[in-house]
Design a protein around this motif. Sequence first.
Motif, PDB file in Angstrom:
ATOM      1  N   PHE A  18      -5.749  -1.326  -6.611  1.00  0.00           N
ATOM      2  CA  PHE A  18      -6.725  -0.918  -6.152  1.00  0.00           C
ATOM      3  C   PHE A  18      -6.063   0.532  -5.642  1.00  0.00           C
ATOM      4  CE2 PHE A  18      -7.651  -5.337  -5.930  1.00  0.00           C
ATOM      5  CZ  PHE A  18      -9.288  -5.387  -6.270  1.00  0.00           C
ATOM      6  N   HIS A  19      -7.142   1.649  -6.435  1.00  0.00           N
ATOM      7  CA  HIS A  19      -7.087   2.989  -5.431  1.00  0.00           C
ATOM      8  C   HIS A  19      -8.341   2.907  -4.446  1.00  0.00           C
ATOM      9  CE1 HIS A  19      -4.540   3.884  -9.073  1.00  0.00           C
ATOM     10  NE2 HIS A  19      -4.967   3.783  -9.178  1.00  0.00           N
ATOM     11  N   VAL A  20      -7.636   3.394  -3.987  1.00  0.00           N
ATOM     12  CA  VAL A  20      -8.909   3.030  -2.275  1.00  0.00           C
ATOM     13  C   VAL A  20      -8.394   4.540  -1.332  1.00  0.00           C
ATOM     14  CG1 VAL A  20      -8.710   0.216  -2.094  1.00  0.00           C
ATOM     15  CG2 VAL A  20      -6.904   1.883  -1.083  1.00  0.00           C
ATOM     16  N   GLN A  65     -10.498   9.867   1.998  1.00  0.00           N
ATOM     17  CA  GLN A  65      -8.624  10.103   2.076  1.00  0.00           C
ATOM     18  C   GLN A  65      -7.965   9.206   2.015  1.00  0.00           C
ATOM     19  OE1 GLN A  65      -7.141  13.522   3.028  1.00  0.00           O
ATOM     20  NE2 GLN A  65      -9.405  14.095   2.404  1.00  0.00           N
ATOM     21  N   ALA A  66      -6.693   9.538   1.967  1.00  0.00           N
ATOM     22  CA  ALA A  66      -5.439   8.492   2.006  1.00  0.00           C
ATOM     23  C   ALA A  66      -5.584   7.437   2.955  1.00  0.00           C
ATOM     24  CB  ALA A  66      -4.374   9.248   1.191  1.00  0.00           C
ATOM     25  N   LEU A  67      -5.525   6.239   2.758  1.00  0.00           N
ATOM     26  CA  LEU A  67      -4.786   5.319   3.604  1.00  0.00           C
ATOM     27  C   LEU A  67      -3.820   5.929   4.993  1.00  0.00           C
ATOM     28  CD1 LEU A  67      -7.555   3.756   1.885  1.00  0.00           C
ATOM     29  CD2 LEU A  67      -6.131   1.346   3.197  1.00  0.00           C
ATOM     30  N   ASN A  68      -3.930   6.116   6.097  1.00  0.00           N
ATOM     31  CA  ASN A  68      -3.040   6.453   7.114  1.00  0.00           C
ATOM     32  C   ASN A  68      -2.065   5.552   7.157  1.00  0.00           C
ATOM     33  OD1 ASN A  68      -3.796   4.799   9.219  1.00  0.00           O
ATOM     34  ND2 ASN A  68      -5.298   6.758   9.770  1.00  0.00           N
ATOM     35  N   THR A  69      -0.728   5.737   7.943  1.00  0.00           N
ATOM     36  CA  THR A  69       0.190   3.869   8.464  1.00  0.00           C
ATOM     37  C   THR A  69      -0.870   2.631   9.818  1.00  0.00           C
ATOM     38  OG1 THR A  69       1.831   5.329   8.381  1.00  0.00           O
ATOM     39  CG2 THR A  69       2.025   3.376   9.190  1.00  0.00           C
ATOM     40  N   ASN A 100     -14.417  -0.446   5.327  1.00  0.00           N
ATOM     41  CA  ASN A 100     -14.956   0.672   5.404  1.00  0.00           C
ATOM     42  C   ASN A 100     -14.316   1.201   4.440  1.00  0.00           C
ATOM     43  OD1 ASN A 100     -17.517   0.492   7.328  1.00  0.00           O
ATOM     44  ND2 ASN A 100     -16.367   1.399   8.959  1.00  0.00           N
ATOM     45  N   ILE A 101     -13.389   0.247   3.840  1.00  0.00           N
ATOM     46  CA  ILE A 101     -12.278   0.834   2.572  1.00  0.00           C
ATOM     47  C   ILE A 101     -13.219   1.229   1.284  1.00  0.00           C
ATOM     48  CG2 ILE A 101     -10.591   0.161   1.756  1.00  0.00           C
ATOM     49  CD1 ILE A 101      -8.693   0.227   4.002  1.00  0.00           C
ATOM     50  N   ASN A 102     -12.764   2.228   0.501  1.00  0.00           N
ATOM     51  CA  ASN A 102     -13.691   2.547  -0.590  1.00  0.00           C
ATOM     52  C   ASN A 102     -12.890   2.486  -2.001  1.00  0.00           C
ATOM     53  OD1 ASN A 102     -15.980   3.190  -1.967  1.00  0.00           O
ATOM     54  ND2 ASN A 102     -14.352   5.299  -2.480  1.00  0.00           N
ATOM     55  N   VAL A 119       1.109  -0.904   0.123  1.00  0.00           N
ATOM     56  CA  VAL A 119      -0.067   0.392   0.169  1.00  0.00           C
ATOM     57  C   VAL A 119       0.442   1.442  -0.717  1.00  0.00           C
ATOM     58  CG1 VAL A 119      -1.476   1.278   1.032  1.00  0.00           C
ATOM     59  CG2 VAL A 119      -1.624  -1.177   1.340  1.00  0.00           C
ATOM     60  N   LYS A 120       1.156   2.816  -1.287  1.00  0.00           N
ATOM     61  CA  LYS A 120       1.613   3.322  -1.034  1.00  0.00           C
ATOM     62  C   LYS A 120       0.450   4.308  -0.913  1.00  0.00           C
ATOM     63  CE  LYS A 120       3.534   2.636  -6.078  1.00  0.00           C
ATOM     64  NZ  LYS A 120       3.872   3.168  -7.041  1.00  0.00           N
ATOM     65  N   ASP A 121       1.045   5.631  -0.643  1.00  0.00           N
ATOM     66  CA  ASP A 121       0.026   7.137  -1.196  1.00  0.00           C
ATOM     67  C   ASP A 121       0.195   6.758  -2.846  1.00  0.00           C
ATOM     68  OD1 ASP A 121       0.028   7.424   1.312  1.00  0.00           O
ATOM     69  OD2 ASP A 121       0.927   8.891   1.522  1.00  0.00           O
ATOM     70  N   ASP A 122      -1.412   7.756  -3.235  1.00  0.00           N
ATOM     71  CA  ASP A 122      -1.294   7.865  -4.398  1.00  0.00           C
ATOM     72  C   ASP A 122      -2.221   9.364  -4.530  1.00  0.00           C
ATOM     73  OD1 ASP A 122      -1.472   7.511  -7.696  1.00  0.00           O
ATOM     74  OD2 ASP A 122      -3.185   6.423  -7.004  1.00  0.00           O
ATOM     75  N   GLY A 123      -1.280  10.325  -3.707  1.00  0.00           N
ATOM     76  CA  GLY A 123      -2.397  12.030  -3.716  1.00  0.00           C
ATOM     77  C   GLY A 123      -2.422  11.536  -2.632  1.00  0.00           C
ATOM     78  N   PRO A 124      -3.066  12.902  -2.468  1.00  0.00           N
ATOM     79  CA  PRO A 124      -3.297  13.329  -0.672  1.00  0.00           C
ATOM     80  C   PRO A 124      -5.165  12.524  -0.385  1.00  0.00           C
ATOM     81  CG  PRO A 124      -3.949  14.831  -2.544  1.00  0.00           C
ATOM     82  CD  PRO A 124      -2.837  14.095  -2.559  1.00  0.00           C
ATOM     83  N   ALA A 125      -5.704  11.955  -1.774  1.00  0.00           N
ATOM     84  CA  ALA A 125      -6.746  11.717  -1.515  1.00  0.00           C
ATOM     85  C   ALA A 125      -7.089  10.068  -2.123  1.00  0.00           C
ATOM     86  CB  ALA A 125      -7.992  12.557  -2.511  1.00  0.00           C
ATOM     87  N   ARG A 126      -6.411   9.229  -2.196  1.00  0.00           N
ATOM     88  CA  ARG A 126      -6.275   8.388  -2.329  1.00  0.00           C
ATOM     89  C   ARG A 126      -4.644   7.371  -2.162  1.00  0.00           C
ATOM     90  NH1 ARG A 126      -7.920   7.610  -8.981  1.00  0.00           N
ATOM     91  NH2 ARG A 126      -5.916   7.298  -9.495  1.00  0.00           N
ATOM     92  N   SER A 127      -4.228   6.353  -1.433  1.00  0.00           N
ATOM     93  CA  SER A 127      -3.636   4.975  -2.242  1.00  0.00           C
ATOM     94  C   SER A 127      -3.969   3.835  -2.493  1.00  0.00           C
ATOM     95  CB  SER A 127      -4.336   4.725  -0.589  1.00  0.00           C
ATOM     96  OG  SER A 127      -3.783   5.366   0.344  1.00  0.00           O
ATOM     97  N   LEU A 128      -2.372   3.587  -3.512  1.00  0.00           N
ATOM     98  CA  LEU A 128      -2.693   2.521  -4.473  1.00  0.00           C
ATOM     99  C   LEU A 128      -2.326   1.108  -3.344  1.00  0.00           C
ATOM    100  CD1 LEU A 128      -2.239   2.024  -7.209  1.00  0.00           C
ATOM    101  CD2 LEU A 128      -0.225   1.791  -7.048  1.00  0.00           C
TER     102      LEU A 128
END
Length: 296
Positions: A261-263, A268-272, A242-244, A210-219
Motif C-alpha cells: 500500500f502507498h499510504v 505526508q510520509a509517515l513519521n517513525t 486517519n491514514i490515507n 513501513v518505509k519512506d517512498d518519497g516525501p509525500a507518502r510511505s510504502l
Amino acid sequence: MVIANAFFSPAAAVTFASPVRSKFSDLESDFFSPHFTLSFSTSSSILTRRLFLHSGITIKMNIRCASIDGVESVSSTSLKSEQELDVPMPIVLIDQDSDSDATIVQVSFGDRLGALIDTMKALKDLGLDVVKGTVNTEASVIQTKFFITLLASGRKVEDPDLLERIRLTIINNLLKYHPESSERLAMGEAFGVKAPAKKLDVDIATHIHVKDDGPARSLLYIETADRPGLLLEIIKIMADININVESAEIETEGLVAKDKFHVSYREQALNTSLSQVLTNCLRYYLRRPETDEDSY
C-alpha cells in the motif's frame, strides 16, 4: 478516509489451460464475437501461438517442442510429465498502479486455469466491465490479465468492499472449476471441497514493514495468512488512525496474502512514531485467530 482514484479499481484475471480450446464454443454475445484468428511461428524450438478475439483479448502461448529428424514436434512424454506434477500454486494479483484508467487483475494456476467466460460473467454481475484482457503462457504457466472498470461510469472502483468482492469472486471460481486448488487456498477451508492440510501459523506468517517512498507518502508491505475479508480489515485499521491509502497491489499467493500500500498522513510520509503505531495495530488485528465473517 479519502481513497485516491489510483487505488481501488476492479480487475480480474483467469487463464486458459492448454490447449487453447478452453470454452470458446460457449462464448456469449454479451461479451464478444466468437470469431478469431490463429497465427503460428516457430523459433528456437518454441512454438508461439497467438489468438486474437474481437473483445480485445490476446492469447500468447509458448510451447516447447522436441526436434525429431529436424522436424519440430511437441513431446507427448514431456506433456504427460508436466500434467503429473503436484498441484501448482494459485495466485491472484490485483494491481492498481500500472494502469491509470483500469485495475489489472492477474490470475495464474500453473497450466490448469480455465473457465474464462464464467469468470467474466461473475465480474459483470458485480457491475464491472472487462475492457480488455491478455493471456500469456510461458514455461507451462498460464497468466491471464483482465483490465476492469465500473460498468456504469467506466472508471476505476474506489470502494474497498467491492475490491474484496472481486478478489473473493475470482477465488471462488478457482475453487469451483479447479477443486484441486482447494488445498492450496485459505478459502478452501470455508468454500472449497477440502481444507488445506496444514494451516499457517499467523504469528510466524505475519510480516509488516513501513518505509519512506518519497516525501509525500510511505510504502506499507504486509504479508500474512489469507482469510475472507482481510483487505477490509486492513483498510479499516488504517482509516481508524486517519491514514490515507493512495494505491495498492494486492496479491493472494496460495495461503498467503502479500499486499503493498502507498499510504500517507495529511499528505505526508509517515513519521517513525506513526509507522510504529500502524505496525502495532495491524499486527494485533492480523494475528487474531478469529475473523468476523458475517460482514463479508
